[in-house]
Design an enzyme around this catalytic site. Structure first.
Site, short mmCIF file in Angstrom:
data_model
loop_
_atom_site.label_atom_id
_atom_site.label_comp_id
_atom_site.label_asym_id
_atom_site.label_seq_id
_atom_site.Cartn_x
_atom_site.Cartn_y
_atom_site.Cartn_z
N LYS A 132 0.84 -1.20 0.00
CA LYS A 132 0.00 0.00 0.00
C LYS A 132 0.87 1.24 0.00
O LYS A 132 1.99 1.16 0.49
CB LYS A 132 -0.97 0.03 1.19
N TYR A 217 -4.53 4.10 6.32
CA TYR A 217 -5.04 3.15 7.33
C TYR A 217 -6.35 3.67 7.93
O TYR A 217 -7.27 2.88 8.19
CB TYR A 217 -4.02 2.93 8.44
#
Ligand code: NDP
Length: 363
Positions: A132, A217
């Site tokens: 990510k 996140y």
């Protein structure tokens, strides 16, 4: 005209496999064979988390490396007993097409190099698991999805918390309305970043700052808990060190609205430690994880008493085993490239809101 039956058989087999999008290496694998993973980019995450995790997996094994640093190639070759044919640099990745021992390339390079390395892996016929954020723009993410699809392979994103038992428990609490309906989510993550010369502070390599790195996140938390996508985002930015953060964001604050009426509030930062949790406020109480985003030790509480503190294995081993199982059993990943692309779209909406100085509607 003479006909070669073996060539005919091979052509038929290859055509059938391609038609069904079945990877030929997997199609022909012996039952129980572990899938070979090549790590692309031997930095901190690969060295300290992913390679130890690979040795704990059921379905994977280290089968190769891609590195631009010759000293790392030599060190890893010796340490892990790799053969010369399993060692590549970024320019020789195409040769992986001849290496049937490698099934998956795990891309662990700076954000803005994910596309280049994914395209090279896909062109060599490999499945790709990518860290990510998937890339630094929606267009680049789409090109990755297209390339992997064209190759008939799978693309997964390294969202380790999608498999973490404490996060899954929070999703259960939300879905089963154990404490009533979730109404408000507060999710924050940050750390005080060191070395001013690192790629994370370089726009060309990182695509952005704290938002791309840790804000993602918080965004994931809100999407996981609601099971929805934001339809409205309002964001602003604070910069206290204009020299260090001249290319990327230091601190970003944003609020989101979701279709069911849930609202979220988040801060991500590169200038302070101590923010790494979330709290969901519900109609009859609340639940929270703090810390929520670490490799180990994530735990939380519920307003009705019980702690949320489930046993957690190695998060990287779990996500890798799942991805390999998806390939072996031809089932979709719960962290597909599409999820990575959607997140980048919402991150871009946050930047857009900052730039325009007003909320952005995504409905
Ligand atoms: P590092 O800087 O520690 O490592 C990146 C590696 O990429 C380098 O060591 C280098 O490996 C390679 N690389 C290739 N080109 C470049 C370049 N131009 N500049 C710098 N490095 C280059 O980063 P991390 O390991 O911390 O992060 C890598 C990726 O993993 C990022 O996308 C990050 O967001 C993600 N990440 C995810 C985490 C998670 O919890 N899921 C946690 C931490 C990071 P070599 O010398 O072998 O070529």
């Amino acid at each position: 005209m003479s006909v070669n039956p073996r060539r005919q058989f091979l052509a038929r087999t290859a055509a059938a496999a391609a038609a069904a999008l079945i990877p030929i290496e997997v199609f022909g694998q012996a039952p129980g064979r572990k899938l070979g993973v090549a790590l692309c980019g031997l930095g901190s995450l690969s060295t300290n988390q992913i390679v130890p995790a690979l040795f704990k997996t059921r379905n994977c094994r280290l089968a190769g490396i891609v590195t631009g640093t010759p000293s790392k190639a030599a060190e890893w070759k010796q340490k892990y007993g790799l053969s010369d044919k399993s060692i590549y640099d970024y320019k020789t990745m195409g040769r992986m097409a001849d290496n049937k021992d490698i099934d998956i390339v795990y891309v662990v390079t700076p954000n803005a190099l994910h596309m280049e390395h994914t395209l090279a892996a896909a062109a060599a016929g490999k499945h790709v698991f990518c860290e990510k954020p998937l890339e630094i723009s929606v267009d680049r993410c789409q090109r990755m999805l297209d390339a992997v699809k064209k190759a008939g392979r799978m693309l997964g994103v390294g969202y380790r918390l999608q498999f973490e038992p404490n996060h899954l428990e929070c999703i259960r609490l939300a879905r089963e309305k154990v404490l009533g309906d979730v109404k408000i989510i507060d999710a924050n993550f940050g750390f005080a970043i060191g070395d001013p010369a690192q790629w994370r502070l370089n726009r060309a390599l990182a695509g952005g700052g704290s938002l791309m790195d840790v804000g993602i996140y918080c965004l994931q938390t809100t999407r996981m808990i609601t099971g929805e996508n934001p339809v409205w985002i309002n964001a602003s930015e604070v910069k206290t060190d204009k020299e260090k953060f001249k290319e990327v964001d230091e601190t970003i604050l944003w609020q989101s609205k979701f279709p069911s009426g849930v609202v979220s509030n988040s801060i991500c930062t590169y200038s302070a430690n101590g923010l790494a949790g979330f709290r969901a406020a519900t109609t009859r109480g609340w639940f929270s994880l703090d810390p929520a985003y670490f490799y180990n030790g994530n735990r939380g509480k519920r307003s009705d008493g019980p702690e949320i503190n489930l046993p957690v294995g190695d998060q990287f081993a779990t996500e890798l085993d799942d991805f390999a199982d998806c390939i072996i059993n031809k089932r979709p990943s719960k962290v597909p490239g599409e999820m990575g692309l959607a997140d980048v779209k919402f991150l871009m909406a946050i930047y857009e809101s900052i730039k325009k100085g007003r909320p952005v509607s995504l409905a």
